[in-house]
Design a protein around this motif. Structure first.
Motif, mmCIF file in Angstrom:
data_model
loop_
_atom_site.group_PDB
_atom_site.id
_atom_site.type_symbol
_atom_site.label_atom_id
_atom_site.label_comp_id
_atom_site.label_asym_id
_atom_site.label_seq_id
_atom_site.Cartn_x
_atom_site.Cartn_y
_atom_site.Cartn_z
ATOM 1 N N SER A 476 1.353 -1.309 -0.077
ATOM 2 C CA SER A 476 -0.072 0.140 0.024
ATOM 3 C C SER A 476 1.137 1.246 -0.026
ATOM 4 C CB SER A 476 -0.955 -0.377 1.362
ATOM 5 O OG SER A 476 0.604 0.149 2.148
ATOM 6 N N VAL A 477 0.228 1.977 -0.079
ATOM 7 C CA VAL A 477 0.875 3.851 -0.125
ATOM 8 C C VAL A 477 0.445 4.060 1.446
ATOM 9 C CG1 VAL A 477 1.310 5.853 -1.429
ATOM 10 C CG2 VAL A 477 0.614 4.404 -2.955
ATOM 11 N N GLU A 478 2.122 4.747 2.226
ATOM 12 C CA GLU A 478 1.555 4.883 3.377
ATOM 13 C C GLU A 478 2.468 6.568 3.530
ATOM 14 O OE1 GLU A 478 1.866 2.627 6.532
ATOM 15 O OE2 GLU A 478 -0.360 1.235 5.662
ATOM 16 N N ARG A 479 2.048 7.913 3.556
ATOM 17 C CA ARG A 479 3.390 8.726 3.738
ATOM 18 C C ARG A 479 3.808 8.892 2.910
ATOM 19 N NH1 ARG A 479 4.772 8.088 10.390
ATOM 20 N NH2 ARG A 479 2.005 7.848 11.277
ATOM 21 N N GLY A 480 3.471 8.767 1.585
ATOM 22 C CA GLY A 480 4.415 9.257 0.398
ATOM 23 C C GLY A 480 5.375 8.219 0.182
ATOM 24 N N HIS A 481 4.857 6.564 0.180
ATOM 25 C CA HIS A 481 6.401 5.839 0.456
ATOM 26 C C HIS A 481 5.317 4.411 -0.206
ATOM 27 C CE1 HIS A 481 10.238 6.556 1.777
ATOM 28 N NE2 HIS A 481 9.170 8.136 2.634
ATOM 29 N N LEU A 482 6.063 3.538 -0.578
ATOM 30 C CA LEU A 482 5.348 1.978 -1.421
ATOM 31 C C LEU A 482 5.767 1.701 0.290
ATOM 32 C CD1 LEU A 482 3.646 0.560 -2.692
ATOM 33 C CD2 LEU A 482 5.901 -0.718 -3.469
ATOM 34 N N ALA A 483 4.358 0.786 1.276
ATOM 35 C CA ALA A 483 4.936 0.109 1.931
ATOM 36 C C ALA A 483 4.401 -1.061 2.059
ATOM 37 C CB ALA A 483 4.479 0.993 3.562
ATOM 38 N N VAL A 484 5.195 -2.664 2.529
ATOM 39 C CA VAL A 484 5.147 -4.275 2.576
ATOM 40 C C VAL A 484 4.404 -4.434 3.831
ATOM 41 C CG1 VAL A 484 5.843 -6.030 2.411
ATOM 42 C CG2 VAL A 484 6.958 -4.103 1.023
ATOM 43 N N LYS A 485 3.109 -5.121 4.150
ATOM 44 C CA LYS A 485 2.835 -5.431 5.217
ATOM 45 C C LYS A 485 3.417 -7.022 4.829
ATOM 46 C CE LYS A 485 0.008 -5.465 9.400
ATOM 47 N NZ LYS A 485 0.394 -7.106 9.004
ATOM 48 N N VAL A 486 3.835 -7.591 5.618
ATOM 49 C CA VAL A 486 4.594 -8.707 6.124
ATOM 50 C C VAL A 486 3.476 -9.513 7.587
ATOM 51 C CG1 VAL A 486 6.532 -10.890 6.413
ATOM 52 C CG2 VAL A 486 6.426 -8.675 5.372
ATOM 53 N N PRO A 487 3.163 -10.645 7.053
ATOM 54 C CA PRO A 487 2.439 -11.028 8.678
ATOM 55 C C PRO A 487 2.799 -11.121 9.406
ATOM 56 C CG PRO A 487 1.797 -12.451 6.740
ATOM 57 C CD PRO A 487 2.873 -11.485 6.238
ATOM 58 N N ASN A 488 2.200 -10.605 10.445
ATOM 59 C CA ASN A 488 2.769 -10.915 11.888
ATOM 60 C C ASN A 488 3.839 -9.646 12.449
ATOM 61 O OD1 ASN A 488 1.291 -12.867 12.855
ATOM 62 N ND2 ASN A 488 3.072 -14.215 11.690
ATOM 63 N N ASN A 489 3.956 -8.280 11.298
ATOM 64 C CA ASN A 489 5.139 -7.596 12.111
ATOM 65 C C ASN A 489 3.976 -6.100 10.698
ATOM 66 O OD1 ASN A 489 7.585 -8.883 11.834
ATOM 67 N ND2 ASN A 489 6.070 -10.324 10.569
ATOM 68 N N LEU A 490 4.933 -4.814 11.619
ATOM 69 C CA LEU A 490 4.108 -3.816 11.172
ATOM 70 C C LEU A 490 4.716 -3.525 9.291
ATOM 71 C CD1 LEU A 490 5.118 -1.546 14.292
ATOM 72 C CD2 LEU A 490 2.811 -2.002 14.209
ATOM 73 N N PRO A 491 3.967 -2.733 8.795
ATOM 74 C CA PRO A 491 4.300 -2.316 7.891
ATOM 75 C C PRO A 491 5.394 -1.746 7.441
ATOM 76 C CG PRO A 491 2.464 -0.919 7.943
ATOM 77 C CD PRO A 491 3.033 -1.968 9.404
ATOM 78 N N ILE A 492 6.273 -2.012 6.372
ATOM 79 C CA ILE A 492 7.984 -1.774 6.414
ATOM 80 C C ILE A 492 7.846 -0.666 4.804
ATOM 81 C CG2 ILE A 492 10.546 -2.665 5.771
ATOM 82 C CD1 ILE A 492 8.762 -5.568 6.827
ATOM 83 N N PRO A 493 8.465 0.368 5.125
ATOM 84 C CA PRO A 493 8.255 1.376 4.266
ATOM 85 C C PRO A 493 9.874 1.357 3.102
ATOM 86 C CG PRO A 493 9.643 2.131 5.813
ATOM 87 C CD PRO A 493 8.516 1.008 6.036
ATOM 88 N N LEU A 494 8.714 1.949 1.639
ATOM 89 C CA LEU A 494 10.389 1.343 0.769
ATOM 90 C C LEU A 494 10.574 2.362 -0.042
ATOM 91 C CD1 LEU A 494 8.647 -2.065 -1.155
ATOM 92 C CD2 LEU A 494 10.233 -2.375 1.381
ATOM 93 N N ASP A 495 12.140 2.266 -0.552
ATOM 94 C CA ASP A 495 12.193 3.623 -1.545
ATOM 95 C C ASP A 495 12.739 3.121 -2.854
ATOM 96 O OD1 ASP A 495 12.678 5.322 0.679
ATOM 97 O OD2 ASP A 495 14.742 4.380 1.720
ATOM 98 N N ALA A 496 12.998 3.793 -3.338
ATOM 99 C CA ALA A 496 12.743 3.313 -4.729
ATOM 100 C C ALA A 496 13.889 3.457 -5.660
ATOM 101 C CB ALA A 496 11.108 4.569 -5.847
ATOM 102 N N ALA A 497 14.731 2.079 -5.948
ATOM 103 C CA ALA A 497 15.985 2.049 -6.613
ATOM 104 C C ALA A 497 15.960 3.013 -8.277
ATOM 105 C CB ALA A 497 16.495 1.505 -6.284
ATOM 106 N N GLY A 498 14.722 2.534 -9.217
ATOM 107 C CA GLY A 498 14.019 2.362 -9.682
ATOM 108 C C GLY A 498 13.074 3.156 -10.400
#
Length: 539
Positions: A476-498
């Motif tokens: 999902s998109v959260e606070r201007g970042h693409l974020a990944v929700k892994v089961p049993n974990n908080l969303p992890i924000p991602l940075d774009a490398a390309g």
């Protein structure tokens, strides 16, 4: 009666001599921090020519019961176990049950056909390419403290459709190799690794307090609990009574018993006489390059003197077995505190006892011309392996993997294994290279995140299923970042490398793929220990 008196007096005399030994007193000082009341600690053994020259314990085996550590305390030794698994495989081969050059699928036929045979020798040398099962569990949203049965771990490994590398092409450490080798021993001999090792290693050497813990209902006398540091000088419990996987780990032993194992590297009592030589034979890559990983041992140097060693870490247990073959000298440090640092402590012990053998330390020339650590801080991405390294600057130090890195030169630092990392700038882009014996282990540029709009990021949102992990990630998109929700974990924000690639040092590297109709259909996730795991979009 007179014999008993003489015997007791000899013990008292020997103890007094050790207490008066100035080198021993310096070792005491190394471990003094663990001597405070109510602290976990370490059991230490220093051997020369097959006998103890120093043996002492510091701290407590159980804080709950107030039981102090002793040389008889039974520690979980983590990956120090691997040399015993490797020794078992060699002895099984000597008995004619298998060959080290057999394809593993001869014994575990349920493993996929990866297009290349994977040999037992490649697994022993950590060049097979099997993804690490600890990594796979974490990526699935699981916890190592809640790992299931060996049958469940085997199913997870079997579900993997790809390898990290062509077998034999690269060295890439994976616990799956040694887990599978334990399975091979059982299927080839019809005896568990625990039983085979007991009959062919531990009993012949008299290692009465050593075992592979493959049954969590076993009562292990003198078993040590493990801890993490907590707040205000307190400690937190960090150990498991149910974890019973063996092969990559699972060995329980004592300082006293490991002396007997150490002696065998010089007496070579086990099997038909090939064991010691095979355990200490370097691995060789497909291109002929020699690597430093042998069979459950790393062959390297410390201050220009050859070493054979392995460390271990799981839960709050930390261990190091460091041997100097030419000097017939070894240091064993077994700890039950996650921050103990036994690798560094073992080297400091060697510094004290081997002063005349070790090359002088070469501290880097301090210069005000050296750039500050902030010059090198940032996130680096290797485009080949998709490995991510992240460094920060703190208090005048470059921090990597949670520790301050020792500087070698203006643009060079040691990593945690003692290999030299070199930073270089080309067209204002900082590059990091890390060669290790046999290969270039890491080579990548510092990445500067691309700024993508919310609309551009929305293309990558949705649910993605990995059949290999049996897990669905939600993006999902959260606070201007693409974020990944892994089961049993908080969303992890991602940075774009390309345009189609994102990364996080907390997760790994994601590369998105389109189908033939140019619709986003999947992404592949890579970490250092598990590359190319495919997630298909499901909505």
């Amino acid at each position: 009666m007179r014999t008993l008196i003489v015997f007791v007096l000899s013990i008292v005399t020997a103890t007094a001599a050790l207490a008066a030994d100035p080198t021993a007193q310096k070792v005491d000082q190394l471990f003094a921090a663990f001597g405070k009341p109510g602290s976990p600690g370490c059991s230490v053994g220093v051997m020369r020519n097959g006998r103890f020259v120093y043996k002492k314990s510091f701290g407590y085996a159980s804080l709950e019961l107030g039981v102090p550590l002793t040389p008889h305390s039974v520690f979980y030794v983590g990956s120090v176990s691997k040399q015993f698994t490797a020794a078992s495989v060699v002895l099984v081969a000597e008995k004619g049950y298998l060959s080290l050059d057999d394809d593993v699928r001869k014994y575990v036929p349920e493993l996929p056909d990866y297009g290349h045979p994977v040999t037992l020798r490649q697994m022993l040398h950590q060049t097979s390419g099997f993804r690490d099962f600890f990594d796979l569990i974490a990526l699935s949203g699981g916890s190592p403290a809640e790992i299931g049965s060996p049958a469940e771990i085997l199913k997870l490994i079997v579900r993997q459709k790809g390898l990290n590398n062509v077998p034999g092409a690269e060295w890439n450490y994976s616990n799956s190799n040694y887990f599978l080798l334990a399975e091979v021993v059982q299927r080839a001999t019809k005896k568990s690794l625990a039983q085979f090792a007991a009959e062919n290693i531990f009993q012949p050497l008299g290692m009465k307090r050593t075992l592979f813990f493959d049954d969590n209902t076993l009562v292990v006398p003198n078993r040590v609990a493990a801890y993490d540091p907590g707040k205000n000088g307190k400690f937190l419990v960090d150990w498991s009574t149910t974890y019973d996987l063996v092969g990559g780990g699972g060995l329980m032993s004592t300082v006293d018993d490991l002396l007997l194992w150490d002696q065998n590297f010089f007496t070579n009592k086990l099997g038909k006489g090939t064991l010691v030589q095979q355990l200490q034979s370097h691995g060789v890559l497909n291109n002929g390059n020699q690597i430093n990983y042998a069979l459950g041992l790393t062959l390297g140097e410390y201050r220009s003197v050859p070493t054979a060693e392995h460390s271990g870490a799981n839960f709050g247990y930390r261990s190091e077995y460091l041997r100097f073959p030419k000097q017939r000298f070894s240091a064993i440090v077994l700890c039950n505190l996650s921050t103990a640092g036994p690798v560094g402590l073992a080297r400091k012990i060697a510094d004290l006892y081997l002063q005349g053998d070790l090359a002088p330390t070469s501290a880097p020339r301090v210069s005000s011309d050296f750039p500050g650590p902030e010059r090198f801080a940032g996130t680096y991405l290797d485009p080949h392996t998709k490995t991510i390294y992240k460094f920060t600057a703190q208090g005048g130090d470059l921090i990597g993997w949670g520790e301050a890195l020792q500087r070698v030169a203006a643009n060079q630092f040691y990593d945690l294994q003692g290999d030299i990392m070199t930073f270089s700038s080309n067209n204002s882009v900082m590059h990091l290279s890390l060669p290790i014996p046999g290969e270039l282990y890491f080579s990548g540029d510092r990445v500067q995140p691309l700024q993508l709009s919310a609309a551009e990021l929305s293309r990558f949102t949705g649910n993605f299923l990995s059949e290999e992990l049996g897990t669905t990630y939600t993006l999902s998109v959260e606070r201007g970042h693409l974020a990944v929700k892994v089961p049993n974990n908080l969303p992890i924000p991602l940075d774009a490398a390309g345009p189609n690639e994102f990364y996080s040092s907390d997760l790994g590297d994601l590369v998105f793929h389109d189908d033939v109709g140019h619709h986003l259909s999947a992404f592949s996730l890579s970490t250092q220990a598990s590359r190319g795991i495919v997630f298909q979009k499901v909505n």
